[in-house]
Design a protein around this motif. Structure first.
Motif, mmCIF file in Angstrom:
data_model
loop_
_atom_site.group_PDB
_atom_site.id
_atom_site.type_symbol
_atom_site.label_atom_id
_atom_site.label_comp_id
_atom_site.label_asym_id
_atom_site.label_seq_id
_atom_site.Cartn_x
_atom_site.Cartn_y
_atom_site.Cartn_z
ATOM 1 N N SER A 167 -0.595 -6.324 -4.021
ATOM 2 C CA SER A 167 -0.514 -7.254 -4.787
ATOM 3 C C SER A 167 -0.958 -7.819 -5.937
ATOM 4 N N LYS A 183 2.200 -6.837 -8.438
ATOM 5 C CA LYS A 183 2.844 -7.562 -8.247
ATOM 6 C C LYS A 183 2.752 -9.453 -9.299
ATOM 7 N N LYS A 184 1.100 -9.540 -8.864
ATOM 8 C CA LYS A 184 0.289 -10.703 -9.758
ATOM 9 C C LYS A 184 0.885 -10.079 -11.242
#
Length: 52
Positions: A11, A14-15
């Motif tokens: 995550s 991806k951020k």
């Protein structure tokens, strides 16, 4: 002694990709706005209300 590597979460990566893409788009739009403001645009056609 061998030390195991820390794993990065998906995550977070991806951020980071999303932020990088958003930064690129914002720079591009700001550049287009500046070129329109100073009437130096070559790739964007628009009607100028001052000439009408």
């Amino acid at each position: 002694m061998a030390v195991p590597k820390k794993r990065t979460s998906k995550s977070k990566s991806k951020k980071a990709q999303w932020k990088k893409k958003a930064l690129f788009v914002s720079k591009k739009s700001l550049s287009l706005a500046k070129s329109l403001l100073f009437e130096k645009s070559n790739s964007f056609i628009y009607l100028n209300n001052k000439s009408i």
